[in-house]
Design an enzyme around this catalytic site. Structure first.
Site, PDB file in Angstrom:
ATOM      1  N   GLY A 166       0.845  -1.206   0.000  1.00  0.00           N
ATOM      2  CA  GLY A 166       0.000   0.000   0.000  1.00  0.00           C
ATOM      3  C   GLY A 166       0.873   1.246   0.000  1.00  0.00           C
ATOM      4  O   GLY A 166       1.877   1.300   0.707  1.00  0.00           O
ATOM      5  N   ARG A 189       0.860  -5.044  -5.033  1.00  0.00           N
ATOM      6  CA  ARG A 189       1.016  -6.195  -4.134  1.00  0.00           C
ATOM      7  C   ARG A 189       1.231  -7.391  -5.057  1.00  0.00           C
ATOM      8  O   ARG A 189       0.347  -7.724  -5.839  1.00  0.00           O
ATOM      9  CB  ARG A 189      -0.238  -6.396  -3.287  1.00  0.00           C
ATOM     10  N   ASP A 191       5.513  -4.515   6.124  1.00  0.00           N
ATOM     11  CA  ASP A 191       6.025  -5.792   6.602  1.00  0.00           C
ATOM     12  C   ASP A 191       6.248  -6.810   5.464  1.00  0.00           C
ATOM     13  O   ASP A 191       7.330  -7.381   5.334  1.00  0.00           O
ATOM     14  CB  ASP A 191       5.016  -6.338   7.629  1.00  0.00           C
ATOM     15  N   THR A 207       4.647   2.601   5.281  1.00  0.00           N
ATOM     16  CA  THR A 207       3.266   2.148   5.460  1.00  0.00           C
ATOM     17  C   THR A 207       2.561   3.073   6.437  1.00  0.00           C
ATOM     18  O   THR A 207       3.185   3.545   7.397  1.00  0.00           O
ATOM     19  CB  THR A 207       3.190   0.693   5.986  1.00  0.00           C
ATOM     20  N   ASP A 215       0.393   2.025   8.430  1.00  0.00           N
ATOM     21  CA  ASP A 215      -0.107   1.189   9.532  1.00  0.00           C
ATOM     22  C   ASP A 215       0.704   1.258  10.837  1.00  0.00           C
ATOM     23  O   ASP A 215       0.205   0.886  11.891  1.00  0.00           O
ATOM     24  CB  ASP A 215      -0.170  -0.282   9.091  1.00  0.00           C
ATOM     25  N   ASP A 228       3.041  -0.693  11.751  1.00  0.00           N
ATOM     26  CA  ASP A 228       3.022  -2.064  12.276  1.00  0.00           C
ATOM     27  C   ASP A 228       4.372  -2.764  12.184  1.00  0.00           C
ATOM     28  O   ASP A 228       4.440  -3.983  12.228  1.00  0.00           O
ATOM     29  CB  ASP A 228       1.948  -2.882  11.539  1.00  0.00           C
ATOM     30  N   ARG A 252      -4.876  -2.472   9.208  1.00  0.00           N
ATOM     31  CA  ARG A 252      -4.780  -3.936   9.102  1.00  0.00           C
ATOM     32  C   ARG A 252      -4.869  -4.568  10.497  1.00  0.00           C
ATOM     33  O   ARG A 252      -5.808  -4.283  11.209  1.00  0.00           O
ATOM     34  CB  ARG A 252      -3.459  -4.304   8.407  1.00  0.00           C
TER      35      ARG A 252
HETATM   36  O1  F6P Z   1      -1.187  -1.454   4.625  1.00  0.00           O
HETATM   37  C1  F6P Z   1      -1.818  -0.266   4.325  1.00  0.00           C
HETATM   38  C2  F6P Z   1      -3.309  -0.463   4.166  1.00  0.00           C
HETATM   39  O2  F6P Z   1      -3.877   0.781   3.818  1.00  0.00           O
HETATM   40  C3  F6P Z   1      -4.025  -1.098   5.342  1.00  0.00           C
HETATM   41  O3  F6P Z   1      -4.266  -0.177   6.378  1.00  0.00           O
HETATM   42  C4  F6P Z   1      -5.267  -1.632   4.676  1.00  0.00           C
HETATM   43  O4  F6P Z   1      -5.784  -2.718   5.418  1.00  0.00           O
HETATM   44  C5  F6P Z   1      -4.745  -2.093   3.350  1.00  0.00           C
HETATM   45  O5  F6P Z   1      -3.555  -1.356   3.103  1.00  0.00           O
HETATM   46  C6  F6P Z   1      -5.675  -1.917   2.184  1.00  0.00           C
HETATM   47  O6  F6P Z   1      -5.060  -2.511   1.077  1.00  0.00           O
HETATM   48  P1  F6P Z   1      -5.458  -2.327  -0.436  1.00  0.00           P
HETATM   49  O7  F6P Z   1      -4.858  -1.043  -0.914  1.00  0.00           O
HETATM   50  O8  F6P Z   1      -4.843  -3.499  -1.114  1.00  0.00           O
HETATM   51  O9  F6P Z   1      -6.949  -2.312  -0.481  1.00  0.00           O
END
Ligand code: F6P
Length: 320
Positions: free
Chosen positions: A11, A72, A103, A125, A127, A129, A171
């Site tokens: 992300g 991803r 991560d 990120t 997050d 995390d 997350r």
């Molecule tokens: O890791 C960053 C994040 O924004 C999380 O907070 C969220 O759960 C996820 O990515 C959403 O992912 P995507 O962009 O694949 O929908």
């Protein structure tokens, strides 16, 4: 080291561009060639790799998103594709790689480091995390966005005497929710790190209302068991108060990075280049107690998760 690569993965987060800029300009300053890899590991596997010069990172410091794009990569979970990625880097003569991501992205970098590439992991990120660093690049901006939303929602919630549940990202990590709840003056927070207790939330709302509070703001992290829609239904039934749900979603991922995120991104990017120039082993770079730190990549990714009980308790004390 003559040629290094840089990619953003997972992300996106505000500050990724500031990190790319620092890597490119500090690298060139040290006589290196810096190559940008598009769309993270996906683009690496597809050979989307191009040289970058100083001007290619002009006018991006203040912009959210990532000029290198991100993805991803499902393929990159498989050994055969990781082997392939290492081969591609080798073909391009890229000896060192700066990976800016969360991560999963840094674990991907670790795999590449086992295949002879020196990897510098930067914590990109929203997050927050990654246990090895106090803050990740993008977290501060994301929380600032949530705080701005809370202020606006508070106005309308007061006007209607309503309860509002604000769902935030993160997350499996509750840091965006926790910090937003403390700095935004929420009544309660629901976090993945804590057992969910909806009765306690309802009690808090009723107690507040009995003391004359005009509204209640509940911050819910996305990683908690009960969905936002279900939660507002239960709260409304049990408290008799009209309850609304606001899901902030991708708003939290965009926007111009704050001072803290620009500084963290820039200093981590500069440190990554410095370490590559010195011939260092693979590292994870971050911040601890206000200083830029670099840990062995494997050890950094194995550090146990941390959770601030004090901050969590403080929310209850402050909202009484
Ligand atoms: O890791 C960053 C994040 O924004 C999380 O907070 C969220 O759960 C996820 O990515 C959403 O992912 P995507 O962009 O694949 O929908």
């Amino acid at each position: 080291m003559k040629r290094i690569g840089v990619l953003t993965s997972g992300g996106d987060s505000p500050g990724m561009n500031a990190a790319i800029r620092a890597v490119v300009r500090c690298g060139i300053d040290r006589g290196m060639e810096v190559w940008g890899i598009e769309r993270g590991y996906e683009g690496l596997l597809d050979g989307e790799i191009r040289p970058m010069d100083r001007s290619s990172v002009g006018d991006i410091l203040h912009r959210g998103g990532t000029i290198l794009k991100t993805a991803r990569s499902e393929r990159f979970r498989e050994d055969k594709w990781i082997d392939k990625a290492a081969e591609i880097l080798d073909t391009f003569g890229i000896e060192g790689l700066v990976v800016i991501g969360g991560d999963g992205s840094l674990h991907g970098g670790l795999e590449l480091s086992h295949r002879g590439i020196t990897v510098m992991g930067l914590p990109g990120t929203i997050d927050n995390d990654l246990s090895y660093t106090d803050y990740t690049i993008g977290f501060d901006t994301a929380v600032s966005t949530v705080l701005d939303a809370i202020s606006k929602i508070r106005d309308t919630s007061s006007a209607h005497d309503r309860t509002t549940v604000i769902e935030v990202m993160g997350r499996r990590c509750g840091d965006i929710a926790l910090y937003s709840a403390v700095a935004g003056g929420a009544e309660c927070v629901l976090l993945p790190e804590k057992k969910e207790d909806i009765n306690a939330v309802c009690r808090k709302i009723i107690e507040g209302s009995n003391r004359g509070k005009l509204h209640s703001i509940i911050i819910k992290a996305e990683g908690t068991p009960t969905s936002g829609t279900e939660l507002i239904k239960v709260i409304e039934e049990r408290t008799g108060k009209e309850t609304k749900l606001v899901v902030l979603s991708y708003l939290q991922r965009g926007g111009s990075p704050t001072l803290n995120d620009r500084m963290l991104a820039t200093l981590c990017g500069a440190k990554a280049v410095e370490l590559l120039a010195e011939g260092s082993e693979s590292k994870a770079i971050g911040t601890a107690d206000g200083q830029i730190v670099a840990y062995d990549l494997t050890e950094a990714l194995e550090m146990p998760g941390r959770f601030s009980e004090e901050l969590y308790k403080l929310i209850d004390t402050l909202s009484k």
